[in-house]
Write a protein that holds these residues in place. Structure first.
Motif, PDB file in Angstrom:
ATOM      1  N   VAL A   1      12.197   3.008  -8.299  1.00 24.42           N
ATOM      2  CA  VAL A   1      12.748   4.117  -7.516  1.00 24.42           C
ATOM      3  C   VAL A   1      11.917   5.353  -7.778  1.00 24.42           C
ATOM      4  CG1 VAL A   1      14.793   5.525  -7.043  1.00 24.42           C
ATOM      5  CG2 VAL A   1      15.056   3.115  -7.717  1.00 24.42           C
ATOM      6  N   ASP A   2      11.474   6.061  -6.657  1.00 25.59           N
ATOM      7  CA  ASP A   2      10.679   7.277  -6.836  1.00 25.59           C
ATOM      8  C   ASP A   2      11.581   8.501  -6.834  1.00 25.59           C
ATOM      9  OD1 ASP A   2      11.332   7.809  -4.208  1.00 25.59           O
ATOM     10  OD2 ASP A   2       9.365   7.292  -3.412  1.00 25.59           O
TER      11      ASP A   2
ATOM     12  N   SER B   1      13.783  -3.400  -9.336  1.00 26.18           N
ATOM     13  CA  SER B   1      13.157  -2.567  -8.306  1.00 26.18           C
ATOM     14  C   SER B   1      12.734  -1.256  -8.929  1.00 26.18           C
ATOM     15  CB  SER B   1      14.131  -2.289  -7.159  1.00 26.18           C
ATOM     16  OG  SER B   1      15.206  -1.481  -7.598  1.00 26.18           O
TER      17      SER B   1
ATOM     18  N   TYR C   1      13.753   2.485 -12.985  1.00 20.92           N
ATOM     19  CA  TYR C   1      13.805   1.113 -12.506  1.00 20.92           C
ATOM     20  C   TYR C   1      15.268   0.672 -12.496  1.00 20.92           C
ATOM     21  CZ  TYR C   1       8.835   1.215 -13.575  1.00 20.92           C
ATOM     22  OH  TYR C   1       7.507   1.553 -13.619  1.00 20.92           O
ATOM     23  N   ARG C   2      15.628  -0.149 -11.510  1.00 21.25           N
ATOM     24  CA  ARG C   2      16.984  -0.667 -11.406  1.00 21.25           C
ATOM     25  C   ARG C   2      16.968  -2.170 -11.657  1.00 21.25           C
ATOM     26  NH1 ARG C   2      18.642   2.747  -5.959  1.00 21.25           N
ATOM     27  NH2 ARG C   2      19.157   4.699  -7.056  1.00 21.25           N
TER      28      ARG C   2
ATOM     29  N   GLU D   1      20.054   1.094 -14.989  1.00 20.07           N
ATOM     30  CA  GLU D   1      18.950   1.924 -14.530  1.00 20.07           C
ATOM     31  C   GLU D   1      18.231   2.444 -15.772  1.00 20.07           C
ATOM     32  OE1 GLU D   1      20.649   4.933 -12.067  1.00 20.07           O
ATOM     33  OE2 GLU D   1      20.795   3.636 -10.292  1.00 20.07           O
TER      34      GLU D   1
ATOM     35  N   VAL E   1       7.239   7.464  -9.585  1.00 17.60           N
ATOM     36  CA  VAL E   1       8.315   6.559  -9.978  1.00 17.60           C
ATOM     37  C   VAL E   1       9.067   7.183 -11.142  1.00 17.60           C
ATOM     38  CG1 VAL E   1       8.867   4.321 -10.980  1.00 17.60           C
ATOM     39  CG2 VAL E   1       7.212   4.486  -9.118  1.00 17.60           C
TER      40      VAL E   1
ATOM     41  N   GLY F   1      14.105   9.189  -4.006  1.00 24.35           N
ATOM     42  CA  GLY F   1      15.209   8.260  -3.799  1.00 24.35           C
ATOM     43  C   GLY F   1      14.813   6.995  -3.083  1.00 24.35           C
ATOM     44  N   ASN F   2      13.508   6.783  -2.802  1.00 26.43           N
ATOM     45  CA  ASN F   2      13.067   5.557  -2.151  1.00 26.43           C
ATOM     46  C   ASN F   2      13.044   4.419  -3.160  1.00 26.43           C
ATOM     47  OD1 ASN F   2      12.471   6.816   0.411  1.00 26.43           O
ATOM     48  ND2 ASN F   2      10.696   7.741  -0.608  1.00 26.43           N
ATOM     49  N   GLU F   3      13.603   3.280  -2.786  1.00 27.32           N
ATOM     50  CA  GLU F   3      13.682   2.122  -3.668  1.00 27.32           C
ATOM     51  C   GLU F   3      12.803   1.010  -3.130  1.00 27.32           C
ATOM     52  OE1 GLU F   3      17.028  -0.823  -5.765  1.00 27.32           O
ATOM     53  OE2 GLU F   3      17.622   0.686  -4.274  1.00 27.32           O
ATOM     54  N   SER F   4      12.020   0.406  -4.018  1.00 21.24           N
ATOM     55  CA  SER F   4      11.128  -0.678  -3.615  1.00 21.24           C
ATOM     56  C   SER F   4      11.926  -1.948  -3.338  1.00 21.24           C
ATOM     57  CB  SER F   4      10.121  -0.951  -4.737  1.00 21.24           C
ATOM     58  OG  SER F   4      10.760  -1.628  -5.821  1.00 21.24           O
TER      59      SER F   4
ATOM     60  N   ALA G   1       8.342   3.915  -0.102  1.00 21.14           N
ATOM     61  CA  ALA G   1       8.964   3.366  -1.305  1.00 21.14           C
ATOM     62  C   ALA G   1       7.879   2.874  -2.267  1.00 21.14           C
ATOM     63  CB  ALA G   1       9.902   2.231  -0.939  1.00 21.14           C
TER      64      ALA G   1
END
Length: 733
Positions: A617-618, A615, A572-573, A594, A569, A621-624, A541
């Motif tokens: 998001v790459d 957060s 951002y959410r 988003e 990336v 679909g990985n979210e920090s 992430a």
């Protein structure tokens, strides 16, 4: 002179009466004790004397004398009551003794009733009868029986009849007996079978009662009873039943008959002469083809089928026949043929898998000849160490009845790809490729392998079911891209990291197809593996966005933050939450917005009690993780290192452990590994994404397998997106 003459005349008269022969004799009669009993002595010429005392007789006629001893009420002659005869000569002196013994007594003493009884001497057949108590003194010696009659619903507990042998003088036979009340015994047949005969035996009184069906027997003496049953056609006889009848009580004895069943043997196909054995314990039934066995005992039956040419016999099995039911046992004889599996070359025990149409699986190795049921089969060849399985693989075939199929698998030397797996905790775009060696990769081989070339095919969409033709020497590798070569050194397995064409995401799997080719010193001699495929995944992430700031305004709130350094990336959410007591509450599950860039305007007007989380998001679909919440301005930011740094380990030299320190100016992927001076990797300490900041890790002096390494100089290398740094350290023991 006259006187003498008279005397002589008298003597002549006496002599003439007695008829005695010349000489002197005597008989001594000696009863003991005196007057114990009477006797009678008889002799020749009408001699007869009765007496009771001892007596001596002199000057008797010569001849046979008979003495008879008589019993009295009190005494009995021990020498017997029969006549005893002896011969008396002219000068004999006969002594006739007899010991008289006192006669025994019998006391009859019933309690609890006043029964009638019969006392009998079975030696002399003398008999006495009476009721109630009685005392018989001086009865005759011999064997006696005392028989009681039941009286007023009672029965003797001492047995019937009672036996005793009276043999000695003064012996007293005291027959004490308590009469107990009789009861009733109910014989119950379950189910009601009037024809079911039985025998009821009283163990205490040795009495037997016979009957059939249900009955109630009254006036039964108390004691232990045993009920046995006779056979009934098509019913299983119960085991004997035992019970105790108390005085005046009732006893119910139930015999449960179990109805037999029927077994139908159905041979499929019928009329093929299949024989079988059906067993229940030591009972066996045999037959050919079908049969119906009636009136058969319920239980667990074992059916065993005999072999039959060109057929596979059914598997022996257990079947349970329940009472009164009909059980059908079907034996499915299956038409059969022979499959011969011959993997070549034959000096290697190649494994293979054979499946039938029902997906039954046999897995074994080497040459096999299998007698199997007819039908469709699929054979799958497995690759072995240093060899590539034959092509085609799998092999489909149909086995006919009585036929023989020979399936030959020609193996060729080639590496075999064992697995293609994603590399954990990386940014994707690479997989770990694991393969087994070629058989020629061995010391002293006449055709040694020098290395393994790894290829990736461009047309990754191709299905693995497409069969690959063996590449001829000099043929072009159409559609294959060369990636790298791994040197050969005789290892059983090799591995490398290979790049993929793309990463798999939630939208679907992006396959990459690989092939490994074993190379030799002759560029035109090589051995290709079968193609195989795998895929990579971006597992990491992004880092947490930094520098979140919120400007609260009447017309809405403006959010801004630093742009993430990761190139993958994509957005951002923003999550909105509320303030409560000066603390930002847990954000909503769904994001509020988003956005693609590092800023956002919240159109919510006049709301000062809200706070925010952000957060990154790459593209996989990985979210920090979420940022620290912010309520009134820029969230707290810790001072970060300005450059990538790898510090000296502490202590150095060391034994057994040392600590390695390093600084990261931004969030990045980190690999920290230990190498020996030959460049061989010893231990991987870190392989993950880490946030910006100062970090440290401890090395305990062990390799990746947990073994303690030897003393010497080692290198530790830090590799990130922004650069690679290396230092040395020394392990002393």
């Amino acid at each position: 002179m006259r006187r003498l003459a008279m005397v002589c005349v008298c003597m002549l008269a006496v002599f003439s009466w007695s008829g005695a022969a010349l000489g002197q004799n005597s008989i001594d009669v000696e009863p003991s004790p005196p007057q114990a009993g009477s006797w009678t002595l008889d002799g020749p010429f009408g001699f007869h004397v009765d007496g009771t005392f001892p007596q001596i007789f002199n000057d008797l006629d010569v001849g046979e004398y008979t003495i008879t001893w008589h019993a009295t009420e009190q005494y009995f002659p021990a020498c017997g009551t029969g006549p005893q005869t002896q011969y008396l000569g002219p000068t004999d002196h006969l002594v006739l003794p007899c010991n008289f013994v006192e006669n025994p007594s019998v006391i009859i003493n019933p309690t609890g009733a006043n029964p009638h009884w019969v006392l009998q001497n079975t030696s002399t057949w003398e008999s006495w009868s009476g009721t109630g108590y009685h005392n018989y003194f001086y009865v005759t010696f011999g064997d006696y029986t005392l028989t009681w009659d039941s009286f007023g619903g009672t029965y003797p507990d001492c047995g019937n009849p009672v036996y005793q042998s009276l043999t000695s003088g003064g012996q007293i036979w005291d027959v004490e007996c308590t009469f107990e009340a009789t009861g009733s015994v109910t014989v119950n047949i379950d189910p009601d079978l009037p024809a079911a005969a039985w025998t009821l035996h009283n163990n205490d009184h040795e009495l037997d009662y016979n009957g059939s069906g249900d009955q109630v027997l009254t006036g039964m003496p108390p004691g232990d009873y045993v009920l046995t049953f006779d056979d009934v056609v098509c019913w299983e006889t119960p085991q004997e039943v035992q019970g105790t009848l108390a005085a005046g009580g009732t006893l119910t004895l139930t015999g449960t008959y179990v109805q037999d069943g029927t077994i139908i043997v159905d041979v499929n196909p019928n009329g093929i002469g299949a024989t079988w054995t059906l067993s229940l314990g030591s009972t066996h039934y045999n037959g050919t083809d079908g049969a119906t066995i009636g009136c058969i005992e319920p239980g667990d039956y074992y059916m065993e089928w005999d072999p039959l040419a060109d057929y596979i016999r059914p598997i022996a099995e257990w079947n349970t026949l329940h009472a009164g039911e009909t059980l059908t046992i079907t034996g499915d004889y299956t038409p059969a043929g022979t499959i011969v599996i011959d993997p070549r070359p034959g000096d290697t025990p190649f494994r293979w898998e054979l499946r039938d149409s029902s997906s039954t699986i046999w897995i074994t190795s080497g040459y096999q000849s299998c007698f199997l049921a007819t039908g469709d089969y699929t054979l799958i060849w497995y690759h072995e160490d240093g060899w590539r399985e034959p092509s085609p693989n799998p092999v489909a075939c149909t086995l006919e009845q009585g036929a023989t199929l020979q399936l030959i698998g020609t193996y060729v030397p080639a590496p075999g790809i064992a697995s293609i797996t994603d590399v954990d905790n990386d940014q994707g775009r690479q997989v770990r490729l694991l393969w087994g060696r070629c058989v020629h990769d061995a010391p002293g081989d006449s055709l040694p392998v020098t290395g393994y070339a790894v290829y990736r095919r461009q047309d990754a969409y191709k299905s693995l079911q497409v069969q690959e033709k063996k590449r001829e020497p000099g043929a072009k590798l159409t559609g294959w891209d060369y990636l790298l070569t791994v040197p050969a050194r005789g290892d059983l397995q090799y591995q490398c990291l290979a790049p993929t064409l793309c990463d798999s995401t939630d939208a679907g799997i992006c396959w990459s197809v690989f092939m490994v080719s074993a190379l030799t010193a002759d560029p035109y001699t090589f051995f290709d593996s079968a193609p195989d495929s795998g895929y990579s995944v971006d597992n990491l992430a992004p880092c947490v966005p930094q520098g979140l700031a919120v400007a609260y305004q009447q017309e809405g709130n403006d959010l801004s933050w630093q742009e993430n350094p990761e190139p993958d990336v994509v957005m951002y959410r923003i999550y909105r939450a509320t303030m409560s007591g000066g603390v930002c509450t847990t954000p909503q599950a769904a994001p509020t917005a988003e956005v693609a860039g590092p800023s956002w305007h919240d159109p919510l007007t006049g709301q000062w009690h809200v706070c925010y989380y952000v957060s990154a998001v790459d593209d996989a679909g990985n979210e920090s993780p979420l940022t620290d919440w912010s309520g009134t301005g820029v969230s707290g930011v810790t001072a970060l290192p300005k450059a990538l740094s790898l510090h000296a380990n502490v202590p150095n030299p060391f034994n057994p452990a040392t600590t390695i320190f390093y600084d990261l100016p931004s969030c990045t992927t980190v690999e920290l590994a230990i190498y020996d001076l030959s460049g061989h990797r010893v231990r991987t300490l870190v392989d993950e994404t880490q946030d910006a900041g100062s970090h440290h890790v401890v090395w305990q002096g062990h390799d990746d397998q947990g073994n303690t390494v030897a003393s010497g100089v080692y290198c530790y290398r830090l590799r990130t997106r922004s650069g690679t740094l290396t230092r040395r350290m020394t392990l002393l023991k």
